[in-house]
Design a protein around this motif. Sequence first.
Motif, mmCIF file in Angstrom:
data_model
loop_
_atom_site.group_PDB
_atom_site.id
_atom_site.type_symbol
_atom_site.label_atom_id
_atom_site.label_comp_id
_atom_site.label_asym_id
_atom_site.label_seq_id
_atom_site.Cartn_x
_atom_site.Cartn_y
_atom_site.Cartn_z
ATOM 1 N N GLY A 695 25.360 19.099 -6.924
ATOM 2 C CA GLY A 695 26.250 18.496 -7.907
ATOM 3 C C GLY A 695 27.003 17.298 -7.378
ATOM 4 N N THR A 696 27.394 16.418 -8.291
ATOM 5 C CA THR A 696 28.219 15.271 -7.931
ATOM 6 C C THR A 696 29.668 15.724 -7.738
ATOM 7 O OG1 THR A 696 28.697 14.754 -10.239
ATOM 8 C CG2 THR A 696 26.738 13.736 -9.273
ATOM 9 N N GLU A 697 30.427 14.903 -6.991
ATOM 10 C CA GLU A 697 31.833 15.225 -6.778
ATOM 11 C C GLU A 697 32.604 15.221 -8.096
ATOM 12 O OE1 GLU A 697 33.286 16.312 -3.993
ATOM 13 O OE2 GLU A 697 31.219 16.342 -3.273
ATOM 14 N N VAL A 698 32.171 14.366 -9.027
ATOM 15 C CA VAL A 698 32.841 14.316 -10.328
ATOM 16 C C VAL A 698 32.728 15.657 -11.036
ATOM 17 C CG1 VAL A 698 32.892 13.176 -12.565
ATOM 18 C CG2 VAL A 698 32.404 11.854 -10.517
ATOM 19 N N ALA A 699 31.517 16.222 -11.043
ATOM 20 C CA ALA A 699 31.310 17.508 -11.701
ATOM 21 C C ALA A 699 32.124 18.608 -11.013
ATOM 22 C CB ALA A 699 29.824 17.866 -11.699
ATOM 23 N N LYS A 700 32.151 18.614 -9.689
ATOM 24 C CA LYS A 700 32.893 19.644 -8.961
ATOM 25 C C LYS A 700 34.387 19.557 -9.263
ATOM 26 C CE LYS A 700 29.588 19.503 -5.140
ATOM 27 N NZ LYS A 700 29.387 19.133 -3.725
ATOM 28 N N ASP A 701 34.901 18.324 -9.318
ATOM 29 C CA ASP A 701 36.335 18.157 -9.547
ATOM 30 C C ASP A 701 36.732 18.520 -10.978
ATOM 31 O OD1 ASP A 701 36.790 17.347 -6.968
ATOM 32 O OD2 ASP A 701 36.574 15.221 -7.404
ATOM 33 N N ALA A 702 35.809 18.371 -11.921
ATOM 34 C CA ALA A 702 36.116 18.692 -13.313
ATOM 35 C C ALA A 702 35.949 20.175 -13.608
ATOM 36 C CB ALA A 702 35.210 17.889 -14.252
ATOM 37 N N ALA A 703 35.319 20.913 -12.693
ATOM 38 C CA ALA A 703 34.964 22.306 -12.952
ATOM 39 C C ALA A 703 36.048 23.264 -12.488
ATOM 40 C CB ALA A 703 33.635 22.644 -12.264
ATOM 41 N N ASP A 704 35.969 24.490 -12.989
ATOM 42 C CA ASP A 704 36.857 25.568 -12.562
ATOM 43 C C ASP A 704 36.230 26.382 -11.442
ATOM 44 O OD1 ASP A 704 38.831 25.237 -14.802
ATOM 45 O OD2 ASP A 704 37.054 25.727 -15.974
ATOM 46 N N MET A 705 34.896 26.356 -11.361
ATOM 47 C CA MET A 705 34.198 27.159 -10.365
ATOM 48 C C MET A 705 32.992 26.379 -9.860
ATOM 49 S SD MET A 705 32.798 31.075 -10.767
ATOM 50 C CE MET A 705 31.208 30.719 -11.509
ATOM 51 N N VAL A 706 32.650 26.556 -8.583
ATOM 52 C CA VAL A 706 31.525 25.860 -7.970
ATOM 53 C C VAL A 706 30.565 26.904 -7.402
ATOM 54 C CG1 VAL A 706 30.788 24.210 -6.214
ATOM 55 C CG2 VAL A 706 32.967 23.869 -7.397
ATOM 56 N N LEU A 707 29.289 26.773 -7.760
ATOM 57 C CA LEU A 707 28.268 27.675 -7.234
ATOM 58 C C LEU A 707 27.708 27.087 -5.937
ATOM 59 C CD1 LEU A 707 26.225 28.591 -10.442
ATOM 60 C CD2 LEU A 707 28.290 29.653 -9.538
ATOM 61 N N LEU A 708 27.855 27.813 -4.840
ATOM 62 C CA LEU A 708 27.408 27.291 -3.552
ATOM 63 C C LEU A 708 25.892 27.189 -3.470
ATOM 64 C CD1 LEU A 708 29.823 29.135 -1.070
ATOM 65 C CD2 LEU A 708 30.023 26.841 -2.073
#
Length: 933
Positions: A695-708
């Motif tokens: 994922g892009t950093e933009v998507a990670k920053d907009a999300a509530d949870m990140v799948l490793l």
Amino acid sequence: MTTVVPTHPDSGHHGLPTHEVVLLLQTDPVSGLDEQEARHRLDRHGPNTLPRPRSAGPLLRWLRQFHDPLVYVLLAAGVITALLGEVVDSVVIFAVVALNAIIGFVQESKAEAALEGLRAMIRTDARVIRGGVVRTLPSERLVPGDLVMVEAGDKVPADLRLVRLAELQADESALTGESVPVAKDETALPAQTPVADRRNMLYSGTLVTSGTGVGLVAATGAGTELGEIHRLIGEAEVLATPLTRKLARFSRILTIGILTLAALTFAVGLVRGEPAAEMFTAAVALAVGAIPEGLPAAVTVTLAIGVARMARRRAVVRRLPAVETLGSTTVVCTDKTGTLTENQMTVRTVWTADRRVEVTGSGYAPEGRLLDPSGAPVDAAADQALHWSLLAGSCCNDAVLTLQEGRWSLTGDPTEGAMLALAAKAGLPGTASPDGGHVRAPLPRIAQIPFSSERRYMATLHDGPGDAGVGGTGGRGPLVLAKGAVEQIIALCAWQMHADGTVSPLAAAERAVVLRAAEELAGGGLRVLATAVGGPLVTGADREPSVAFSPERLTGTLALAGLQAMLDPPRPVAAAAVRACHDAGIAVKMITGDHAATAAAVGRAVGLLDDGPEEGGGAAGRVLTGADLAALPVGDHPDAVERACVLARVSPEQKLHLVQALQNRRHVVAMTGDGVNDAPALRRADIGIAMGRGGTEVAKDAADMVLLDDDFATIEAAVEEGRGVFDNLTKFIVWTLPTNIGEGMVILVAVLLGLTLPILPVQILWINMTTAVALGLMLAFEPKEDGIMTRAPRDPGRPLLTGALVVRILLVSALLVAGTWLLFQWELADGATFDQARTAAVNLFVAVELLYLFSCRSLTGSAWSIGPLSNRWVLGGVTVQVLAQLAITYLPVMNRVFTTAPLPAHTWARILVVALAASAVVAVDKRLRRTLM
């Protein structure tokens, strides 16, 4: 003179021929703008950056922690007790409020980093032609009308309308969701062409993967497609989670009830002629007793434990309430590429004139087998057509596969990586490096005809053995290998190769067979490329092969070797994870920017679609495209989205509207994504889930949870953990509320009957805080109950507590009130002092809570059905609470602070009898309800 040019992405530069774009932008397609005009435009349009968001400072974020009705009541109670001279009570109340505020402040997320991530995507240098001179400038200084040069490896600095290019391709997956690089050209397109199909445009933040190009800056900063996504993120409302909404409503109702009872207590006391100061004390005692002070801490701790459990299952939670939101989810909107699929193109089928070969293995790892339809292994060396197809696919190839930390990674085009991995699986000599760490083209290259959007094929010239039948030549000589679009390769071929190495003419009938085979493969969502081989093209030693090797000389000189069909394969566990979600009553919808046929094939593979017609709503749903949605009236969108299971070729704004449409149908929506185009929908969804690996950093920053691990199966595991978190929170609330209600009612009864208060405010605070920490918080460690993923999701409109649980809470509250007054009067009648009687009442409250804790470990089953040792934290908490009660009862310093007194042994026996009787009544109630159900 300063010019005004349109810079919004809807200006339609893709729909105009080049000369009209030049006129619109008032620029020169050869020499670009002059410096003076560029400065004027920079002053007018501003820098090529995205606007900064307004964010709350630390002070405002700290003050927000006190914005809660229950906190207001506690603060008022603290002030009143201070004015009445009850210093200890006031200090304890303010300490509770401060502790909860600190916990909330620490857990609150930093200012929205998604917008900062977007700005970082366009910070780069650009090569610009100004006044006919090539200059390198920071991308911030680009203006509409600038002439920008790009080449492979460049990040596109602004939205560009292409005017000249050579073999140009761009990776636009972060913006559009397209899984493979897009070939570009400068031809004008219809005005309605969606972003993903605008081949004559390059968009800010995307990556040039091959070739070169020159383009006019059509939009900068907020006017770019990236800027449009920035605007959508800014407009997307960050919704409260189901838990926070339920807790807010619960707090409002509880606050109104507490204030009403406190006012009633004060008024009744005054009517009875009691002193106002004493009635204030009583009203404050009631308010403090009825407020569940430990609830905020319990919520935070329970969610934090859920975060830790999810982290062990490869899901990192960025916002605590997101843990519980997963348990409430009714719809999961998932991306295709990298989430349901491997995000690694893989050749699945090789077709030749004599056979069809299926390929096992997944991704770029050169591990797998070639099998015939019966499942028997195929020897590529014994089948000449298959051998030459594999050789053509791996030699007309600029990709390299590298083994890094146990994972195969690709450098180059995904389709070429797939063909290279296939050759290595077949054991083609020279493909794999001696150390096994690299896979690359096996034959050295003399010359090449690179891929172009016009030719749609690639051909390479090698110094190798010519084939006796190919091209009608024999002996040794330069070898021609080619791969590309089926129609283009067939046009170059006069022959067709067979398994024994012979060739036969590729007549009209044979061409029709090849095209039908390609259509059949493509109908299954596969990307199909043809491969061909040719013998010596040059005779005579006085000419260099590279001079004669040209597109014009290839036509009619090649033999078709075969077709290779590939796709981005579904993850091995994706189908099982989708099935588990369906079993849990959770709908799964794939939303992707990829083509409908590709999306449908993946949808069928993972169980989102049946094998019937895609249109019209089969058993498992139907496929909708962005164009289909655009053609529907807005009012029909919710119904259409509800029915669809696969939504393809959708734009970022449509993704956002899809989430909103589902939320309008009262769904709790979890949205996954990895690209910039997903960020607005991730922010708007009830829970946004980003991909940690791809994922892009933009998507990670907009999300509530990140799948490793970027795996859909991890979402299913996280949903299970989320349901467990909500269960444990409900157990805590069902456990704590009877104490709060009971304490308040004890005070109210005392005032109504004109009796002495059996419990003082400071004693109430002791009960609430010590039991919440030592007993209630232990419920946060409860293991998940059996069958948690076979029940339907909770109705988003259902209140926090069901009617049955409310009845149980009131029952236990009534038992506490009755038991407290019984024991208090019993002790006084037996000659005890008021301090001793109150100490007995305090210990009775704690004893009932302690026994009731074991009942609350399961809201439906018996206390013994879940095993007394399955949560050892409870046993530890009980031990701590017992020691605390002995301390407040027998330590002199505690007696002075909390107005308590030591108790004789027979009083403890009475406490135990009353507590066991209350526990028995609760057990009977649970048993009767299970029988009735």
